[in-house]
Design an enzyme around this catalytic site. Sequence first.
Site, PDB file in Angstrom:
ATOM      1  N   GLU A  37     -22.324  38.762   1.828  1.00 15.22           N
ATOM      2  CA  GLU A  37     -22.064  37.426   1.256  1.00 15.22           C
ATOM      3  C   GLU A  37     -23.307  36.547   1.194  1.00 15.22           C
ATOM      4  O   GLU A  37     -23.322  35.435   1.733  1.00 15.22           O
ATOM      5  CB  GLU A  37     -20.952  36.728   2.052  1.00 15.22           C
ATOM      6  CG  GLU A  37     -19.664  37.544   2.100  1.00 15.22           C
ATOM      7  CD  GLU A  37     -18.536  36.851   2.862  1.00 15.22           C
ATOM      8  OE1 GLU A  37     -18.803  35.846   3.554  1.00 15.22           O
ATOM      9  OE2 GLU A  37     -17.397  37.333   2.783  1.00 15.22           O
ATOM     10  N   GLU A  64     -13.537  46.173   0.635  1.00 16.40           N
ATOM     11  CA  GLU A  64     -12.529  45.439   1.429  1.00 16.40           C
ATOM     12  C   GLU A  64     -11.303  45.130   0.573  1.00 16.40           C
ATOM     13  O   GLU A  64     -10.881  43.981   0.452  1.00 16.40           O
ATOM     14  CB  GLU A  64     -13.121  44.130   1.958  1.00 16.40           C
ATOM     15  CG  GLU A  64     -14.337  44.304   2.841  1.00 16.40           C
ATOM     16  CD  GLU A  64     -14.905  42.990   3.384  1.00 16.40           C
ATOM     17  OE1 GLU A  64     -14.199  41.968   3.399  1.00 16.40           O
ATOM     18  OE2 GLU A  64     -16.079  43.001   3.788  1.00 16.40           O
TER      19      GLU A  64
HETATM   20  C1  XIL Z   1     -11.881  39.083   8.320  1.00 15.96           C
HETATM   21  C2  XIL Z   1     -10.967  39.902   9.226  1.00 15.96           C
HETATM   22  O1  XIL Z   1     -10.085  40.639   8.438  1.00 15.96           O
HETATM   23  C3  XIL Z   1     -10.207  39.002  10.163  1.00 15.96           C
HETATM   24  O2  XIL Z   1      -9.508  39.774  11.128  1.00 15.96           O
HETATM   25  C4  XIL Z   1     -11.136  38.019  10.862  1.00 15.96           C
HETATM   26  O3  XIL Z   1     -10.374  37.111  11.616  1.00 15.96           O
HETATM   27  C5  XIL Z   1     -11.980  37.264   9.857  1.00 15.96           C
HETATM   28  O4  XIL Z   1     -12.688  38.207   9.058  1.00 15.96           O
HETATM   29  N1  XIL Z   1     -15.026  39.178   4.270  1.00 15.96           N
HETATM   30  C6  XIL Z   1     -15.525  40.027   5.225  1.00 15.96           C
HETATM   31  C7  XIL Z   1     -14.677  40.430   6.368  1.00 15.96           C
HETATM   32  O5  XIL Z   1     -16.636  40.536   5.061  1.00 15.96           O
HETATM   33  O6  XIL Z   1     -15.405  40.677   7.530  1.00 15.96           O
HETATM   34  C8  XIL Z   1     -13.583  39.422   6.653  1.00 15.96           C
HETATM   35  O7  XIL Z   1     -12.718  39.986   7.618  1.00 15.96           O
HETATM   36  C9  XIL Z   1     -12.854  39.080   5.383  1.00 15.96           C
HETATM   37  C10 XIL Z   1     -13.780  38.489   4.360  1.00 15.96           C
END
Ligand code: XIL
Length: 344
Positions: free
Chosen positions: A154, A262
């Site tokens: 990000e 993701e």
């Molecule tokens: C999220 C997780 O799913 C949660 O359990 C945590 O509380 C917050 O982070 N982008 C990312 C991930 O790169 O690491 C994030 O994951 C979601 C958004």
Amino acid sequence: MVFPRKGFFATSITIVTLAILAASCGAPAPRKAADKKGIIFGVSVKAGDVLTPDTVKHIKSHYNLIVPEDSMKWVNIHPKKDFWNWSDMDMMVDFAEKNGLKIKGHTFLWQDQNGPYVHSVKNRDEAIAILTEQITGVMTRYKGRVCEYDVANEVFNEDGSMRDTFWYRLIGPDFLDIAFRAAREADPQAKLLLVDYNTEFAGSAKADAMYELVKDMKERGIPIDGVGHQLHCPAEMNFDEEALRENVRRFHALGLFTSFTEVDVRIKMPVDGDDEERQNRIFSTLMNIAITEPGAGSMVLWGITDKTSWIPRAFPGYGSAHLFDKEMRPKPAYHALMKVLFGK
Ligand code: XIL
């Protein structure tokens, strides 16, 4: 978009029945299909998932890669300058090895979920020192065992400019060069990714900025192997398959692979049939691209079920973003995706 509903579901049911039959005969069906197609089909897991018999069974039969959803994040694995908490990540790496799964690491350079001490760093040298220590510490410990890392996460604004994080402010424009070089040095076998969200469709300011930056890194010999698009999608989004394929192809032409890192598809609650159709289409299209684009080949789901989903907390009013419901029952999106995975 018109969906061939009847035939679609009839075929899906047959395919899923075959998958279940195969699984009950001891063949881990969806995972086997992914292996056969030569693609990565992965899922994020929480520490508890690899300790719970039902989830363990599910993971082993469905996926060929896991990624710790939170356990490798700075705040968890290195919460204090002089304290590393390896236990969860060690357990996951052992679990992956024991079950013949790949495991990837997530993430190092990010503005969120860092140990509090990270924010007390004041200058470039200190920032470089702790970032390098983090990357080297983790990657040396798991050298040869973790197949790839989301080295940076990000780093862009929506308009394509660099996000004003403390890493960027303190270190300056070479912050990514430093992170990727440290990662390559720590484990030369591991694949190194730059990851972001809203970077999937060629032609958007953010996607084009990512492409230009990565191209420049490649030309300057910075060790980067791939890009990841998170793909936390709202079902109602305008999903431009061609723009995504074009994006995959231009990175492939640079010699880099693309991973969908993701994936979840959230629906504005309560769920309605149209959004569910859109959700089916997004999940199945991503799988189709992963299978058919030589530069792609990796689709990782962000969570197994709606029960433990991060979505309702992060996007109030949304839910139902995963392939399995709160009782771990497969949803239509699962059948849609399996149809593509098992397709000829
Ligand atoms: C999220 C997780 O799913 C949660 O359990 C945590 O509380 C917050 O982070 N982008 C990312 C991930 O790169 O690491 C994030 O994951 C979601 C958004």
